[in-house]
Design a protein around this motif. Structure first.
Motif, PDB file in Angstrom:
ATOM      1  N   LEU A 363       0.818  -1.210   0.000  1.00  0.00           N
ATOM      2  CA  LEU A 363       0.000   0.000   0.000  1.00  0.00           C
ATOM      3  C   LEU A 363       0.854   1.262   0.000  1.00  0.00           C
ATOM      4  O   LEU A 363       0.499   2.265  -0.622  1.00  0.00           O
ATOM      5  CB  LEU A 363      -0.931  -0.008   1.217  1.00  0.00           C
ATOM      6  N   GLN A 364       1.969   1.235   0.695  1.00  0.00           N
ATOM      7  CA  GLN A 364       2.869   2.379   0.677  1.00  0.00           C
ATOM      8  C   GLN A 364       3.479   2.577  -0.707  1.00  0.00           C
ATOM      9  O   GLN A 364       3.619   3.705  -1.183  1.00  0.00           O
ATOM     10  CB  GLN A 364       3.973   2.203   1.715  1.00  0.00           C
ATOM     11  N   ILE A 365       3.836   1.479  -1.348  1.00  0.00           N
ATOM     12  CA  ILE A 365       4.394   1.560  -2.701  1.00  0.00           C
ATOM     13  C   ILE A 365       3.387   2.172  -3.655  1.00  0.00           C
ATOM     14  O   ILE A 365       3.714   3.043  -4.469  1.00  0.00           O
ATOM     15  CB  ILE A 365       4.837   0.166  -3.170  1.00  0.00           C
ATOM     16  N   GLU A 366       2.141   1.733  -3.560  1.00  0.00           N
ATOM     17  CA  GLU A 366       1.104   2.247  -4.448  1.00  0.00           C
ATOM     18  C   GLU A 366       0.815   3.720  -4.176  1.00  0.00           C
ATOM     19  O   GLU A 366       0.587   4.505  -5.108  1.00  0.00           O
ATOM     20  CB  GLU A 366      -0.173   1.420  -4.277  1.00  0.00           C
ATOM     21  N   GLU A 367       0.839   4.116  -2.905  1.00  0.00           N
ATOM     22  CA  GLU A 367       0.600   5.519  -2.570  1.00  0.00           C
ATOM     23  C   GLU A 367       1.683   6.412  -3.143  1.00  0.00           C
ATOM     24  O   GLU A 367       1.401   7.477  -3.710  1.00  0.00           O
ATOM     25  CB  GLU A 367       0.514   5.700  -1.061  1.00  0.00           C
ATOM     26  N   ARG A 368       2.934   6.014  -3.037  1.00  0.00           N
ATOM     27  CA  ARG A 368       4.033   6.791  -3.592  1.00  0.00           C
ATOM     28  C   ARG A 368       3.926   6.867  -5.117  1.00  0.00           C
ATOM     29  O   ARG A 368       4.179   7.921  -5.718  1.00  0.00           O
ATOM     30  CB  ARG A 368       5.370   6.162  -3.185  1.00  0.00           C
ATOM     31  N   ARG A 369       3.548   5.775  -5.733  1.00  0.00           N
ATOM     32  CA  ARG A 369       3.414   5.766  -7.185  1.00  0.00           C
ATOM     33  C   ARG A 369       2.322   6.742  -7.632  1.00  0.00           C
ATOM     34  O   ARG A 369       2.496   7.482  -8.598  1.00  0.00           O
ATOM     35  CB  ARG A 369       3.085   4.352  -7.670  1.00  0.00           C
ATOM     36  N   ARG A 370       1.199   6.729  -6.949  1.00  0.00           N
ATOM     37  CA  ARG A 370       0.107   7.619  -7.333  1.00  0.00           C
ATOM     38  C   ARG A 370       0.482   9.084  -7.198  1.00  0.00           C
ATOM     39  O   ARG A 370       0.179   9.902  -8.074  1.00  0.00           O
ATOM     40  CB  ARG A 370      -1.122   7.311  -6.467  1.00  0.00           C
ATOM     41  N   ILE A 371       1.146   9.421  -6.111  1.00  0.00           N
ATOM     42  CA  ILE A 371       1.524  10.819  -5.905  1.00  0.00           C
ATOM     43  C   ILE A 371       2.476  11.282  -7.003  1.00  0.00           C
ATOM     44  O   ILE A 371       2.363  12.400  -7.515  1.00  0.00           O
ATOM     45  CB  ILE A 371       2.152  10.997  -4.511  1.00  0.00           C
ATOM     46  N   PHE A 372       3.408  10.422  -7.384  1.00  0.00           N
ATOM     47  CA  PHE A 372       4.331  10.809  -8.454  1.00  0.00           C
ATOM     48  C   PHE A 372       3.580  11.068  -9.756  1.00  0.00           C
ATOM     49  O   PHE A 372       3.838  12.063 -10.446  1.00  0.00           O
ATOM     50  CB  PHE A 372       5.384   9.724  -8.679  1.00  0.00           C
ATOM     51  N   TRP A 373       2.635  10.198 -10.092  1.00  0.00           N
ATOM     52  CA  TRP A 373       1.958  10.358 -11.377  1.00  0.00           C
ATOM     53  C   TRP A 373       1.002  11.534 -11.382  1.00  0.00           C
ATOM     54  O   TRP A 373       0.737  12.122 -12.435  1.00  0.00           O
ATOM     55  CB  TRP A 373       1.258   9.061 -11.758  1.00  0.00           C
ATOM     56  N   ILE A 374       0.462  11.908 -10.249  1.00  0.00           N
ATOM     57  CA  ILE A 374      -0.321  13.145 -10.198  1.00  0.00           C
ATOM     58  C   ILE A 374       0.582  14.338 -10.491  1.00  0.00           C
ATOM     59  O   ILE A 374       0.240  15.222 -11.284  1.00  0.00           O
ATOM     60  CB  ILE A 374      -1.004  13.298  -8.829  1.00  0.00           C
ATOM     61  N   ALA A 375       1.757  14.361  -9.848  1.00  0.00           N
ATOM     62  CA  ALA A 375       2.707  15.451 -10.094  1.00  0.00           C
ATOM     63  C   ALA A 375       3.193  15.445 -11.538  1.00  0.00           C
ATOM     64  O   ALA A 375       3.308  16.500 -12.177  1.00  0.00           O
ATOM     65  CB  ALA A 375       3.887  15.339  -9.121  1.00  0.00           C
ATOM     66  N   PHE A 376       3.473  14.269 -12.070  1.00  0.00           N
ATOM     67  CA  PHE A 376       3.970  14.170 -13.445  1.00  0.00           C
ATOM     68  C   PHE A 376       2.907  14.621 -14.443  1.00  0.00           C
ATOM     69  O   PHE A 376       3.217  15.301 -15.431  1.00  0.00           O
ATOM     70  CB  PHE A 376       4.378  12.728 -13.735  1.00  0.00           C
ATOM     71  N   SER A 377       1.640  14.252 -14.208  1.00  0.00           N
ATOM     72  CA  SER A 377       0.565  14.636 -15.123  1.00  0.00           C
ATOM     73  C   SER A 377       0.380  16.145 -15.150  1.00  0.00           C
ATOM     74  O   SER A 377       0.207  16.744 -16.218  1.00  0.00           O
ATOM     75  CB  SER A 377      -0.739  13.942 -14.721  1.00  0.00           C
ATOM     76  N   LEU A 378       0.413  16.772 -13.971  1.00  0.00           N
ATOM     77  CA  LEU A 378       0.323  18.234 -13.925  1.00  0.00           C
ATOM     78  C   LEU A 378       1.504  18.878 -14.643  1.00  0.00           C
ATOM     79  O   LEU A 378       1.343  19.827 -15.412  1.00  0.00           O
ATOM     80  CB  LEU A 378       0.281  18.701 -12.472  1.00  0.00           C
ATOM     81  N   ASP A 379       2.685  18.357 -14.398  1.00  0.00           N
ATOM     82  CA  ASP A 379       3.896  18.902 -15.000  1.00  0.00           C
ATOM     83  C   ASP A 379       3.844  18.797 -16.519  1.00  0.00           C
ATOM     84  O   ASP A 379       4.166  19.752 -17.241  1.00  0.00           O
ATOM     85  CB  ASP A 379       5.110  18.158 -14.446  1.00  0.00           C
TER      86      ASP A 379
END
Length: 733
Positions: A363-379
């Motif tokens: 669950l921690q791995i998935e949470e970190r992955r999601r946060i990165f892709w939200i930031a990447f999508s905005l960027d």
């Protein structure tokens, strides 16, 4: 201690009872290798002898104790690694004070084909999904990176180019082999405990805790209700937070020992602001809800400096992303740019851009992955819309794409009765945007030959088509909006509009490529095939531009905040349509394309009338100029009677007087860079005006400009900015 022993000597204290008898609290005769009770009952028997140092103050003794503590922590981690329960990544935990968190860049990906591929690997993220394991052997030289952790929440990432990459697993292995000592294994984490990863932040620069509060927090019952509304709506599409962990921190907030970290304060207020905003958009008179939303945004802004100065945890990244997402749907895009960039930098600081699994639960791995892709999508979205470089290097991350079917269902929306993996498609589209920008719009693309550029254009178009085929298998705009609009459809609508706008932008590149072909035909190996490809791309890009404008009828269903978040897309698409009318007025769809451009201008008129003095006025002025020029080219006999001193000067935007009048709308004059076309020359049908040239740089590239126009009282941006009044917000120089 024997006085004859040297200070560094050690002694072994032999255990009198075996480990099994100690645990069972039975008498043990101490017989080795197997005691009598264990031998009689066929039980495992082992003796734990204690290594005693002659001096407890010696360095070797301290290192031995640290090694034993780390060994016990590692055993506990291995036992709990598969447990669904995990500690909050942003809540303090005593157990992980010295837990090393290292990046494992050479471990094979889990089965799952596309979902676990590095998006910029040789087998790009657009290949058909197949079961299997992807080899990461190509990434083996890049293992010299690591993440250190302090106090269970603060983290720092050190990459291979850092002068301190020697503390990576690869470097520590080498040090152990060279020094023949096992004390290097946790050197990085051991020294991080001295630093505590809290940056220099003098007390005199720190604001008082009470200065954070501009809008008081609601009661616990009201807060819980607002938080539930947020997780049932926005967070289901954009999974920024983990609901279970967030609710625990909410309970703690109203307990005897609330979390006073700036990252939690910002995150809580952003969730409340988002929930109040959604209430305001659903209410006929939502002025009170808007005021509360703005008050909580200001609460979050009050700790931004603290976040930038000393925060280095997962929750600080989430807080910055929350601020960026809130300002994405406002008349002022400047905060979106700043907060999205800061969020991506913080994400890199805690190592979200690298695949990391060691010591983390699933669950921690998935949470970190999601946060990165939200930031990447905005960027990626900001980079593509503004024509500015992205923060995250497209060649320096290996975080796998979000799964299509996550275990908790976050990011998966129900559309037309079927499940749509919205968040997965959003991440894939962000990767495509980055590739298109790098291959077609970056500075390096100008050095490509005509043939190379045409090949890159063909490849980018193919990526867009493949993404669309996969996305459209579960989505159709006409069917999706045939019934009463659902809240989550607005996210799908925005993604659909972004795709059509991205594809429509290829039109101008095709025109430029065709010009280059005409100037240097000798460089073309097969100009006929290339011309066919260009014509096909032009036709498809125009279809996308029309589709983007047709989505206007669905936009107003979701309130003013959503309108501001998507106003760019139909406006940019209308520029493509107007430009096409100017280039080919004899086209059979030229008249209907011009009508669509007018429909977009009417939409922009409505938007700017509610919030005058924003960047939307620039968009309106530019679109109106293009529409006016296209009208003169398409209908020269009607334009001959118009009183005008120039085709592009002193224009009057198209207004549908049957619906609403915007006679007082302030539209900037002389906007754009098209120059003046001779006012006395009436163009012939199908012929461009003399001196007119299609712009070589898309004027919509910088629609989300840096200008900070004064806001109308409706938004109360002056109240949202601590210490800054509306009058102080001038245009950026």
């Amino acid at each position: 201690m024997n006085p004859q022993q040297s200070p560094g000597a050690t002694t072994v204290r032999r255990a009198k009872a075996c480990t099994t008898c100690r645990r069972k609290k039975t008498k043990c005769d101490g017989k080795r290798p197997v005691c009598s009770p264990c031998n009689a009952f066929n039980l495992p028997c082992g003796f734990q002898d204690v290594l005693r140092h002659s001096s407890r103050s010696s360095r070797a003794y301290v290192e031995e104790l640290e090694r034993r503590v780390q060994d016990m922590e590692r055993q506990l981690q291995e036992q709990s690694h598969g447990s669904p329960e995990h500690r909050p990544s942003y809540a303090p935990t005593r157990r992980s004070n010295k837990r090393p968190r290292t990046t494992r860049a050479n471990s094979p990906d889990q089965p799952g084909g596309l979902d676990n591929q590095s998006p910029f690997s040789a087998s790009a993220a657009y290949e058909p999904e197949e079961d299997g394991v992807q080899s990461n052997s190509a990434t083996e030289p890049n293992q010299a990176s690591y993440v250190i952790n302090a106090d269970g929440k603060r983290m720092r990432f050190f990459g291979a180019s850092s002068g301190f990459s020697i503390a990576s697993p690869q470097g520590l292995t080498w040090l152990e082999s060279q020094t023949r000592s096992g004390g290097w294994n946790h050197a990085g984490q051991r020294n991080a405990s001295r630093w505590q990863l809290s940056n220099w932040y003098p007390r005199i620069l720190r604001p008082d805790i009470q200065q954070r509060v501009f809008q008081p927090l609601p009661s616990k019952a009201a807060t819980v209700e607002l938080v539930s509304e947020y997780f049932a709506s926005f967070n289901k599409a954009i999974p920024l937070f983990n609901q279970t962990l967030f609710n625990k921190l909410v309970d703690k907030q109203f307990g005897w020992n609330p979390d006073e970290s700036p990252s939690w304060w910002a995150a809580l207020n952003l969730v409340l602001a988002s929930a109040y905003r959604e209430r305001a958009q659903k209410s006929r008179d939502g002025s009170g809800e808007w005021q509360k939303s703005m008050g909580h945004i200001r609460n979050a802004l009050n700790v931004v400096v603290e976040l930038l100065m000393c925060a280095a945890d997962l929750l600080s990244v989430q807080a910055m992303l929350g601020l960026a997402l809130l300002f994405q749907n406002t008349p002022n895009p400047q905060p979106l740019f700043m907060f999205a960039a800061a969020a991506m930098r913080l994400a890199q600081s805690v190592g979200l851009h690298r695949k990391q699994e060691s010591g983390l639960s699933p669950l921690q791995i998935e949470e970190r992955r999601r946060i990165f892709w939200i930031a990447f999508s905005l960027d990626a979205d900001i980079s593509h819309r503004t024509g500015r470089p992205a923060v995250q290097d497209a060649n320096d991350f290996d975080t796998p794409l979000p799964p299509k079917s996550p275990s908790d269902g976050l990011g998966v929306l129900r559309v037309q009765g079927v499940q749509l993996s919205y968040f997965h498609f959003l991440a894939r589209f962000a990767v495509i945007q980055r590739q298109i920008y790098g291959q077609l719009y970056s500075a390096t693309s100008s050095s490509k030959s005509v043939a190379e550029f045409a090949e890159a254009l063909k490849g980018c178009e193919q990526m867009l088509r493949e993404w669309r085929e996969s996305f459209a298998s579960n989505y159709s705009a006409d069917l999706a909006f045939s019934l009463k609009p659902d809240y989550h459809l607005q996210h799908v609508l925005r993604l659909d509009a972004a795709y059509h706008c991205c594809y429509a932008k290829l039109y101008q590149l095709c025109i430029l490529t065709r010009r280059s072909m005409a100037r240097a035909p000798q460089d073309m190996e097969d100009p006929a095939d290339l011309e066919t490809q260009i014509n096909d791309t032009i036709a498809k890009s125009l279809e996308s531009a029309r589709s983007a404008v047709m989505l206007i009828k669905h936009i107003n269903s979701y309130g003013p905040a959503f309108v501001w978040g998507v106003v760019y897309f139909p406006a940019a698409a209308s520029v493509t349509l107007s430009t096409h009318v100017l280039a080919d007025p004899a086209h059979q769809l030229a008249a209907s394309d011009l009508d669509m451009a007018r429909q977009t201008i009417q939409f922009l008129n409505e938007v700017t009338s509610e919030e005058p003095g924003t960047y939307a006025d620039y968009i309106l002025g530019l679109c109106s100029e293009l529409e006016s020029a296209a009208t003169k080219v398409l209908n020269p006999e009607n334009s001959h009677s118009q009183q005008s001193t120039g085709y592009l000067n002193n224009f009057a935007p198209y207004i549908d007087t049957n619906r609403v009048s915007f006679a007082d709308a302030a539209i900037p004059s002389n906007i754009g860079g098209f120059g003046t076309i001779g006012s006395t020359d009436i163009p012939k049908p199908g012929v461009l005006p003399q001196g007119y040239d299609i712009p070589s740089v898309d004027p919509t590239f910088d629609l989300a400009m840096n200008l900070q126009w004064p806001m109308a009282p409706f938004w109360n941006w002056g109240d949202a900015m601590p210490g800054v009044t509306v009058e102080d917000m001038g245009s950026e120089q």
